[in-house]
Design an enzyme around this catalytic site. Sequence first.
Site, PDB file in Angstrom:
ATOM      1  N   GLU A 128     -11.826 -62.014  90.189  1.00  0.00           N
ATOM      2  CA  GLU A 128     -12.738 -62.889  89.451  1.00  0.00           C
ATOM      3  C   GLU A 128     -14.095 -62.972  90.142  1.00  0.00           C
ATOM      4  O   GLU A 128     -14.190 -63.107  91.354  1.00  0.00           O
ATOM      5  CB  GLU A 128     -12.130 -64.291  89.335  1.00  0.00           C
ATOM      6  CG  GLU A 128     -12.948 -65.211  88.447  1.00  0.00           C
ATOM      7  CD  GLU A 128     -12.428 -66.633  88.434  1.00  0.00           C
ATOM      8  OE1 GLU A 128     -12.799 -67.379  87.506  1.00  0.00           O
ATOM      9  OE2 GLU A 128     -11.659 -67.004  89.340  1.00  0.00           O
ATOM     10  N   ARG A 164      -5.255 -64.384  75.099  1.00  0.00           N
ATOM     11  CA  ARG A 164      -5.446 -65.168  76.323  1.00  0.00           C
ATOM     12  C   ARG A 164      -6.917 -65.528  76.509  1.00  0.00           C
ATOM     13  O   ARG A 164      -7.327 -66.657  76.265  1.00  0.00           O
ATOM     14  CB  ARG A 164      -4.894 -64.399  77.529  1.00  0.00           C
ATOM     15  CG  ARG A 164      -4.596 -65.279  78.750  1.00  0.00           C
ATOM     16  CD  ARG A 164      -5.808 -65.569  79.618  1.00  0.00           C
ATOM     17  NE  ARG A 164      -6.427 -64.382  80.151  1.00  0.00           N
ATOM     18  CZ  ARG A 164      -7.586 -64.389  80.834  1.00  0.00           C
ATOM     19  NH1 ARG A 164      -8.236 -65.532  81.035  1.00  0.00           N
ATOM     20  NH2 ARG A 164      -8.119 -63.263  81.285  1.00  0.00           N
TER      21      ARG A 164
END
Length: 580
Positions: free
Chosen positions: A179, A49
């Site tokens: 994030e 990924r």
Amino acid sequence: MNPIRALEFASVDATRRAVGAPWTRDQVKPMTTSSNPDHRITIMDTTLRDGEQTPDVSYTPGEKLQLARMLLCDLEVDRIEIASTRVSEGEREAAKLIAQWGRKARVIQRLEILGYCDGTRSVDWIAETGGKVLNLLAKGSEKHCRGQLGLAPEEHRSAVAETVRYARRKRFGVNVYLEDWSTGVRESFDYVFAMVQLLRELRVARIYLPDTLGIFSPEDVGRYVGLMTNTWPNVDFEYHGHNDYGLATANCLAAVRAGARGVHTSVNGMGERAGNSSLAEVVSAIHDHTHLETGLNEDRLATISRIVETFSGKDMANNAPIVGRDVFTQTSGIHADGDAKAELYHSRLAPARFGRARRYALGKLSGKASLDHNLAKLGIELPDVDRDLVLRRIVELGDRKHVVSPEDLPYIIADVLKTPEGQMLRVEHYGVVVGTNETPSADVSLGYRGDIEKASATGDGGYDAFMNALKKAAKVFGIEIPKLHDFKVRIPPGGRTGALVETQVTWRREVAAKNRGKRHFETFSTMGVDSDQMASAVIATEKMLNAIAPKPSDRSARSEENGGAKPARGRRKASQAPAR
């Protein structure tokens, strides 16, 4: 009052106590080992990924399936991240293929897919592929929340809660990325605190702490991961690093020492910009520099590194730790000698541990010990005199910046041991020109007993032009060149463009039979070795010249037949070193 807002107010005092400025190093201590009683660090690999965000890299579904199998079954990585939702049909196909295999192999819970705070869409995408674990991408800093999403923190948390609850109804496992956490924990801890409190209430399995831009130092990681693990000791935090400053491995060590229960890696450090944390480096460092353990099979690291290198088209640096081609190669003769006597240059990073072997390079720095190691590996024993000749040739090649590999050694031995000790004829210099729409041409300077004869010629190819020029020069010395009967070129296995070349030339000439007037033909072969194909052919040709050169008694007899005259035509004394 909105419960989320009430949570913010309730957390203010605790937050201020934790974030009070300025901080000192002693105020944030690393997590003690009691928070991880089994001393086991989990590895989540994101080669399929995040690693695919490397520029110009895109794996086929079949390649992704092969890598997934290797990561989970051969290396025994704890979990892998296999895709991002809503990217492409190819991504969906790959996720379906891996999920189908994962169900049969009973590893479906170890396959994770990145999704977004989009209500039902990411969760439905994962469900359609057969996946069972959502890695939800949430904003870990207020800066990203407001600047990229255009949302107030409470609005974003509401979207996070909606997606997590829907995934729960689908019986998914849920982990959450924060994030840009590295910015948020330092600049907006109130925001981070409220988000983590929400995630605890939602009972997500793990919270991922990304240093999204790779801005933290090991000291920063220890400090801020320590803040997280001390504030929420019962939460499973995992650290996700990037290598922008070349600190990814050191940062992973700092994270696990500060109480992170897992770290994220990618094979060969694949990833955006400077890449992610390297799987091989991180696992080896954890094993050797902490009291902690992982469940990985280290002896499979080199194999998967080569496969990712092939699938991605991204070559590893030869000196990349653990998996680089040169990292278990000793070049210095002193080091080889120390290893031979007492393994003085060995360390915990033993090559056998990673399914590899130690090598001893051959070149200008080689000594007898380096050569002996390689000879023993090949099962070859040489007398001291021959070994010294071979070593001299290796050093000579290395001094000219030629790479000598162990695979080249048999060629060098054969070449050296078949070289006449006293060469009367030497190709002092040669030049060959070959080009498109040009007739190949060559210049040759041939030395014979201190005299030099120069000649030029053209031919059908570079070597043919060289031989035509050589014939002219040799004729002046009264030497007739035999006919070329066969020409063979070999290189060692592996196909390196810089490998040594072995050229074997078979010659055919007419000779007089002893004690009879009849003449017959005989064939003989000579061999040359060099990293340049033309040079190896010239060396083989030079050996032929010395094999057929008139002996001193023959030369005297010929002079008497010619009335003592010497061949003229402008020869001069040899002064140049022979060209190779």
